[in-house]
Design a protein around this motif. Structure first.
Motif, PDB file in Angstrom:
ATOM      1  N   THR A  25      15.092  -5.707  52.581  1.00  0.00           N
ATOM      2  CA  THR A  25      15.798  -4.506  52.133  1.00  0.00           C
ATOM      3  C   THR A  25      16.327  -3.751  53.356  1.00  0.00           C
ATOM      4  O   THR A  25      15.787  -3.873  54.459  1.00  0.00           O
ATOM      5  N   THR A  26      17.415  -2.977  53.129  1.00  0.00           N
ATOM      6  CA  THR A  26      17.889  -2.091  54.197  1.00  0.00           C
ATOM      7  C   THR A  26      16.921  -0.938  54.369  1.00  0.00           C
ATOM      8  O   THR A  26      16.733  -0.397  55.447  1.00  0.00           O
ATOM      9  N   TYR A  27      16.296  -0.563  53.248  1.00  0.00           N
ATOM     10  CA  TYR A  27      15.300   0.496  53.303  1.00  0.00           C
ATOM     11  C   TYR A  27      14.419   0.387  52.069  1.00  0.00           C
ATOM     12  O   TYR A  27      14.888   0.029  50.990  1.00  0.00           O
ATOM     13  N   HIS A  28      13.150   0.703  52.268  1.00  0.00           N
ATOM     14  CA  HIS A  28      12.298   0.825  51.089  1.00  0.00           C
ATOM     15  C   HIS A  28      11.244   1.877  51.349  1.00  0.00           C
ATOM     16  O   HIS A  28      10.791   2.063  52.483  1.00  0.00           O
ATOM     17  N   ALA A  29      10.921   2.568  50.273  1.00  0.00           N
ATOM     18  CA  ALA A  29       9.811   3.512  50.347  1.00  0.00           C
ATOM     19  C   ALA A  29       8.532   2.688  50.210  1.00  0.00           C
ATOM     20  O   ALA A  29       8.572   1.561  49.754  1.00  0.00           O
ATOM     21  N   GLY A  30       7.407   3.253  50.594  1.00  0.00           N
ATOM     22  CA  GLY A  30       6.134   2.539  50.429  1.00  0.00           C
ATOM     23  C   GLY A  30       6.038   1.359  51.387  1.00  0.00           C
ATOM     24  O   GLY A  30       6.723   1.281  52.409  1.00  0.00           O
ATOM     25  N   THR A  31       5.140   0.420  51.049  1.00  0.00           N
ATOM     26  CA  THR A  31       4.840  -0.690  51.961  1.00  0.00           C
ATOM     27  C   THR A  31       5.655  -1.932  51.610  1.00  0.00           C
ATOM     28  O   THR A  31       6.279  -2.015  50.546  1.00  0.00           O
ATOM     29  N   GLY A  32       5.612  -2.891  52.511  1.00  0.00           N
ATOM     30  CA  GLY A  32       6.247  -4.194  52.255  1.00  0.00           C
ATOM     31  C   GLY A  32       5.623  -4.878  51.042  1.00  0.00           C
ATOM     32  O   GLY A  32       6.299  -5.575  50.295  1.00  0.00           O
ATOM     33  N   GLU A  52      13.344   6.413  47.992  1.00  0.00           N
ATOM     34  CA  GLU A  52      13.191   7.824  48.323  1.00  0.00           C
ATOM     35  C   GLU A  52      12.857   7.983  49.812  1.00  0.00           C
ATOM     36  O   GLU A  52      12.011   7.206  50.325  1.00  0.00           O
ATOM     37  N   PRO A  53      13.420   8.832  50.588  1.00  0.00           N
ATOM     38  CA  PRO A  53      14.411   9.846  50.157  1.00  0.00           C
ATOM     39  C   PRO A  53      15.833   9.478  50.550  1.00  0.00           C
ATOM     40  O   PRO A  53      16.652  10.360  50.737  1.00  0.00           O
ATOM     41  N   GLN A  54      16.115   8.196  50.771  1.00  0.00           N
ATOM     42  CA  GLN A  54      17.434   7.780  51.269  1.00  0.00           C
ATOM     43  C   GLN A  54      18.425   7.667  50.115  1.00  0.00           C
ATOM     44  O   GLN A  54      18.758   6.586  49.680  1.00  0.00           O
ATOM     45  N   GLN A  57      23.162   7.094  51.090  1.00  0.00           N
ATOM     46  CA  GLN A  57      24.038   5.925  51.263  1.00  0.00           C
ATOM     47  C   GLN A  57      23.525   4.727  50.467  1.00  0.00           C
ATOM     48  O   GLN A  57      22.383   4.717  50.017  1.00  0.00           O
ATOM     49  N   ALA A  58      24.398   3.742  50.381  1.00  0.00           N
ATOM     50  CA  ALA A  58      24.061   2.534  49.610  1.00  0.00           C
ATOM     51  C   ALA A  58      22.854   1.828  50.230  1.00  0.00           C
ATOM     52  O   ALA A  58      22.684   1.838  51.455  1.00  0.00           O
ATOM     53  N   GLN A  59      22.023   1.258  49.383  1.00  0.00           N
ATOM     54  CA  GLN A  59      20.879   0.479  49.858  1.00  0.00           C
ATOM     55  C   GLN A  59      20.973  -0.934  49.283  1.00  0.00           C
ATOM     56  O   GLN A  59      21.507  -1.143  48.192  1.00  0.00           O
ATOM     57  N   THR A  60      20.433  -1.848  50.077  1.00  0.00           N
ATOM     58  CA  THR A  60      20.598  -3.257  49.713  1.00  0.00           C
ATOM     59  C   THR A  60      19.245  -3.968  49.699  1.00  0.00           C
ATOM     60  O   THR A  60      18.389  -3.697  50.541  1.00  0.00           O
ATOM     61  N   ALA A  61      19.104  -4.857  48.739  1.00  0.00           N
ATOM     62  CA  ALA A  61      17.938  -5.761  48.739  1.00  0.00           C
ATOM     63  C   ALA A  61      18.459  -7.187  48.613  1.00  0.00           C
ATOM     64  O   ALA A  61      19.403  -7.448  47.850  1.00  0.00           O
ATOM     65  N   ILE A  62      17.854  -8.082  49.386  1.00  0.00           N
ATOM     66  CA  ILE A  62      18.258  -9.496  49.324  1.00  0.00           C
ATOM     67  C   ILE A  62      17.063 -10.313  48.864  1.00  0.00           C
ATOM     68  O   ILE A  62      15.951 -10.191  49.397  1.00  0.00           O
ATOM     69  N   PHE A  63      17.290 -11.147  47.872  1.00  0.00           N
ATOM     70  CA  PHE A  63      16.236 -12.009  47.335  1.00  0.00           C
ATOM     71  C   PHE A  63      16.560 -13.440  47.734  1.00  0.00           C
ATOM     72  O   PHE A  63      17.612 -13.967  47.372  1.00  0.00           O
ATOM     73  N   ASP A 187      13.624  12.416  39.486  1.00  0.00           N
ATOM     74  CA  ASP A 187      13.337  12.353  40.923  1.00  0.00           C
ATOM     75  C   ASP A 187      14.347  11.510  41.688  1.00  0.00           C
ATOM     76  O   ASP A 187      14.138  11.167  42.841  1.00  0.00           O
ATOM     77  N   ARG A 188      15.454  11.161  41.063  1.00  0.00           N
ATOM     78  CA  ARG A 188      16.631  10.539  41.692  1.00  0.00           C
ATOM     79  C   ARG A 188      16.410   9.108  42.218  1.00  0.00           C
ATOM     80  O   ARG A 188      17.321   8.494  42.714  1.00  0.00           O
ATOM     81  N   ASP A 189      15.178   8.640  42.154  1.00  0.00           N
ATOM     82  CA  ASP A 189      14.885   7.310  42.724  1.00  0.00           C
ATOM     83  C   ASP A 189      14.790   6.280  41.593  1.00  0.00           C
ATOM     84  O   ASP A 189      14.570   6.642  40.437  1.00  0.00           O
ATOM     85  N   PHE A 190      14.933   5.043  41.981  1.00  0.00           N
ATOM     86  CA  PHE A 190      14.673   3.956  41.025  1.00  0.00           C
ATOM     87  C   PHE A 190      13.426   3.218  41.481  1.00  0.00           C
ATOM     88  O   PHE A 190      13.033   3.307  42.651  1.00  0.00           O
ATOM     89  N   VAL A 191      12.792   2.507  40.568  1.00  0.00           N
ATOM     90  CA  VAL A 191      11.701   1.609  40.936  1.00  0.00           C
ATOM     91  C   VAL A 191      11.990   0.264  40.277  1.00  0.00           C
ATOM     92  O   VAL A 191      11.825   0.112  39.063  1.00  0.00           O
TER      93      VAL A 191
END
Lengths: 698, 213
Positions: A25-32, A52-54, A57-63, A187-191
């Motif tokens: 991910t470009t960014y993630h809250a919490g742990t790996g 959260e709290p980014q 800007q756009a965030q990316t996850a690669i699977f 809370d504006r975030d997704f999970v």
């Protein structure tokens, strides 16, 4: 409504989940570890990928997939089941890569979405292959609005190595929550709690995604038609030439990339109702060599020469027999002889190559059997497991083939597993037939037919019945021997005795003896005709040996009762023969010393019998206890006595009492004494033993 | 049929046994081709001239003419035909008579069929098995009844071979003892048989010929 139907249709299919190796991910809250929950197989979990709290800007996850995914229809599902209301993507896109090592710098392509939907939000297409969820501001149902987004995608069998999710910020318009957000939740975030990709099907259409060219410009209205609409897998895209082109000289050409053996060819009519008559009188040519270099077609057909056409969305299926030539090649050309303007027109051209199953392995009750030229199932097998392989590319979604066993199943059975397990049919000859499926629901024209033989259990065979018969006969022999002896006893004083004994001897030999001989031969025939488990083989060999032993016993019984043998010379011959037959096969050399002629001395059957039994016992003792390698048998007629000397070179006789074989010695002595003779055993100089039997001849 | 298979016939009145043996011989891969089963000596003498086999297996105890006479007549017609006695009886005088009639070996019905097949091949290839007690009887026979012509009597070497056979020695041991090849031993034995046949064929026909009719 349409979405609901699609969901049902999709869930009815057998799918296989794709395994993921890694999430970046470009960014993630919490742990790996939290992020890894998105690929742990569990749909619901309190944590996953959140940012959260980014929110700016756009965030990316690669699977990253564990193995490249080759499929034509994929189902992607994103679960947002953390229990936090509306914590799902508000604005996002999905792309894929075929790079060997997927990363942020890889070449990413838009995922060609066939359909999509969500359970608690309304999704619509935005610009650039993005999806937008309508803004929600409050909960109306009273249920927790955990969301689930699914996307069905056509990927034309590209080897996909990774997926990328890009989530973009949205701006909330509602009161206190105004501002950038990644979801419509408070809370504006997704999970994202799970990202799941399932392969729904892999087409067996080898033309899917193949390059298509047209000789002339294609039709242009809002957007120019492209020739590859014919192989893009979408029945909704069509292609036909522009108005300037008059049929003749125009053709589409499809290059399959490699030569294929065709099973069938599908020409699909457009899905709406406009100008369906442009479909008629299409000429299809197949070429092995490049037609641009002047090669002649190997197969061709003028389809619907009468100008008729299929109904909207329907397709024509052409098989080898519909045209002329060899249904085999790499290039396809589609032209028309139709006077209707803007012909030829098609939505899709599908090519299905011949698919034939192959037997990889065969097991009977987990025991692997050879799959060479002849399939033989050992007797007593309960289950057969055929492992098939369909070497051609593609995999229909719900059934791989249909099969039947001629003589067992009347109707075809379908299977979606290459491992076919069936109960083993009873002994006999069978043929398993198997016909591969195509992803369009048709069956391949080729049928694999594999004959196999289920061997009979030993108890089901003729030889076994003969054995049973043989045992019965043996009992008969024993009983008749008993009665014969009693009869002899009764006739002892009568002159009819000799004739009667002769008759019994002859009958026993001719009838019972020949039956036993036949039985023994049939057992050998059986052993050679049928392959058997080693245990059955050795059991049968033992039975055959017993049968032959019974014949020897019969011979001896007959020899005893036959009055023709009531002479000293006959007894001497018997002893020599017996010694030779008994010892030689055991590797004990047998030296015989006796006169060539004997005086004509009569000897009663009872006496002969006792001498013969004592003599046999002497030989048995040698074989069992002496470890001798050589036996010298000397027979003499001296001073009115018959003398038998049996000398061995073994390890000597046991001590006077106890020891092995003592019973035998006592028996021998008793037998000789009962007929007025003597039996003695003496040590020899070489360590062996000499047994000497003497019988007075009166 | 494989051309290298040996064509044989069975002259055997016990049909179940004969059929079982035929089945064994005609299994795939067998070196023996069982062409026919004749239930009597008379039938065999009519049928064999139509298509003579290489080897005939003859039972002694046949209805009508017995096996001894059958062999004597067959050998008269076809000196090349190899006759083997296949009998239930292990009675010396019968076996010996069969050998005198022209058989070059005998087999018991209890012999495993694979061994019968081997024996057929050995006999076809000129081998003549002789067991110690048969050798003993051969010697006894030549002592008892001197041959009509001097060249029909046993040579010194043949006598030697027979003596060693009586001692229970195998062909290989005899070859070693006499310093000759095993084939030479076989040739001697074969010649002994030939002399025995010439010596006694007429006698056999006279002896058994009367019985069957």
């Amino acid at each position: 409504m349409i979405l609901a139907i699609m969901t049902l249709a999709v869930s009815a299919r057998a799918r296989s989940s794709v395994a993921f190796r890694e999430v970046m991910t470009t960014y993630h809250a919490g742990t790996g570890e939290d992020v890894k929950r998105t690929i742990d197989g569990w749909e619901a979990s309190p944590k996953g990928w959140s940012v959260e709290p980014q929110f700016e800007q756009a965030q990316t996850a690669i699977f990253v997939a564990a193995e490249p995914i080759e499929a034509d229809l994929l189902n992607l599902t994103m679960f947002f089941m953390s229990g936090r209301p509306n914590a799902s993507f508000a604005y996002f896109s999905i792309s894929y890569t075929t790079d060997a090592q997927p990363g942020f710098q890889s070449e990413w392509h838009d995922l060609p979405m066939f359909n999509f939907g969500a359970t608690t939000s309304n999704l619509r297409r935005g610009p650039g292959n993005r999806l937008i969820a309508d803004e929600v501001s409050y909960i109306v149902t009273g249920k927790i609005p955990d969301n689930m987004i699914w996307i069905s995608a056509r990927t034309q069998r590209k080897a996909i190595t990774g997926f990328r999710i890009q989530v973009y910020p949205v701006v909330r318009n509602e009161g206190l929550l105004r501002g950038p957000a990644m979801s419509w939740s408070r809370d504006r975030d997704f999970v994202l709690t799970e990202f799941r990709v399932e392969v729904v099907s892999t087409t067996t259409n080898v033309a899917l995604g193949a390059p298509v060219t047209a000789t002339h410009p294609l039709y242009f209205e809002f957007e120019k038609m492209t020739a590859d609409a014919l192989t893009d897998g979408w029945p909704s895209t069509i292609a036909h030439p522009s108005e300037d082109v008059t049929g003749k000289g125009f053709h589409f050409e499809i290059d399959l990339g490699t030569e294929r053996a065709f099973d069938h060819l599908t020409l699909r009519q457009r899905g709406d109702t406009f100008n369906l008559d442009r479909f008629g009188k299409m000429r299809i040519c197949i070429y092995q060599q490049d037609p641009k270099e002047g090669a002649a077609p190997t197969w061709q057909v003028l389809n619907r020469p009468d100008g008729s056409y299929p109904a909207q969305g329907e397709a024509d299926i052409l098989r080898a027999s519909n045209g002329e030539g060899v249904f085999h090649g790499r290039y396809l050309r589609i032209s028309t002889e139709n006077p209707v303007p803007l012909s030829p027109m098609l939505a899709e051209v599908e090519v299905y190559e011949t698919r034939t199953a192959r037997l990889v392995s065969l097991k009977a009750d987990d025991r692997p059997l050879g799959v060479g030229s002849e399939l033989r199932i050992p007797p007593g097998a309960l289950r057969l497991a055929f492992q098939w392989e369909i070497p051609q590319s593609g995999k229909p979604y719900d059934r791989l083939y249909r099969w039947k066993v001629a003589g067992v199943n009347h109707d075809w059975q379908t299977s979606d597993s290459l491992l076919l397990e069936i109960p083993c049919p009873p002994a006999g000859e069978f043929q398993v037939e198997i016909q591969a499926a195509h992803s369009d629901g048709t069956w391949d024209a080729s049928v694999l037919r594999l004959p196999f033989t289920v061997s009979a259990r030993f108890t089901q065979t003729a030889a076994f019945l003969w054995l049973i018969g043989g045992v019965t006969l043996l009992i008969g022999v024993l009983v008749s021997r008993y009665f014969a002896r009693r009869k002899i006893a009764r006739l002892e004083a009568k002159s009819a005795l000799s004739a009667e004994r002769s008759r019994i001897a002859r009958n026993m030999h001719d009838d019972v003896g020949a039956r036993l001989a036949q039985l023994a031969v049939l057992q050998d025939v059986f052993a050679r005709e049928h392959s058997m488990a080693p245990a059955a083989k050795s059991d049968l060999a033992a039975l055959t040996a017993h049968t032959r032993e019974a014949m020897v016993s019969l011979d001896e019984a007959v020899w005893t009762v036959n009055p023709r043998n009531d002479t000293l010379s006959s007894l001497a011959a018997f002893l020599m023969q017996h010694a030779d037959h008994y010892l030689t096969p055991l590797g004990i050399a047998c030296r015989l010393d006796g006169p060539n002629t004997w005086p004509d001395v009569p000897l009663r059957a009872g006496i002969r019998h006792e001498v013969a039994l004592a003599f046999k016992e002497a030989l048995q003792n040698i074989v069992k206890h002496s470890a001798a390698s050589e036996v010298e048998l000397t027979l003499r007629h001296e001073a009115g006595r018959f003398i038998i000397r049996v000398a061995d070179n073994g390890c000597g006789f046991p001590e006077k009492t106890g020891g092995p074989g003592e019973d035998g010695l006592i028996n021998m002595r008793q037998r000789l004494e009962s007929i007025g003779g003597t039996c003695a055993w003496l040590p020899r100089e070489n360590g062996g033993t000499l047994v000497e039997m003497k019988l007075p001849l009166s | 049929m494989n051309p290298s298979t040996i064509p044989i016939v069975l002259i055997e009145d016990n049909e179940p046994y004969a059929r079982a043996l035929e089945k064994f011989f005609n299994l795939p891969g067998s070196a023996i081709d069982c062409r026919a089963i004749y239930g009597s000596s008379e039938q065999a003498l009519v049928e064999i001239p139509k298509n003579p086999p290489a080897v005939a297996l003859v039972d002694i105890n046949l209805p009508g003419q017995n096996g001894m006479e059958c062999i004597a007549q067959l050998k008269e017609l076809y000196p090349q035909l190899v006759c083997l006695v296949l009998t239930m009886y292990e009675e010396d005088h019968l076996i010996f008579d069969a050998l005198r009639a022209g058989a070059c070996g005998y087999l018991l019905k209890r012999t495993p069929p694979a061994e019968i097949a081997d024996a057929i091949q050995v006999a076809r290839d000129g081998g003549s098995p002789m067991s110690p007690h048969i050798a003993r009887q051969v010697v006894g026979f030549f002592h008892r009844s001197p041959p009509p012509k001097p060249d029909h009597s046993l040579t010194a070497r043949e006598q030697q071979v027979l003596d060693l056979l009586i001692d229970g020695k195998a062909y290989k041991e005899i070859a070693h003892d006499l310093g000759v090849s095993i084939d030479t031993v076989r040739t001697h034995v074969r010649k002994v048989y030939d002399k025995l046949h010439i010596h006694s064929r007429t006698e056999i026909i006279l002896k058994f010929g009367k019985k069957g009719r």
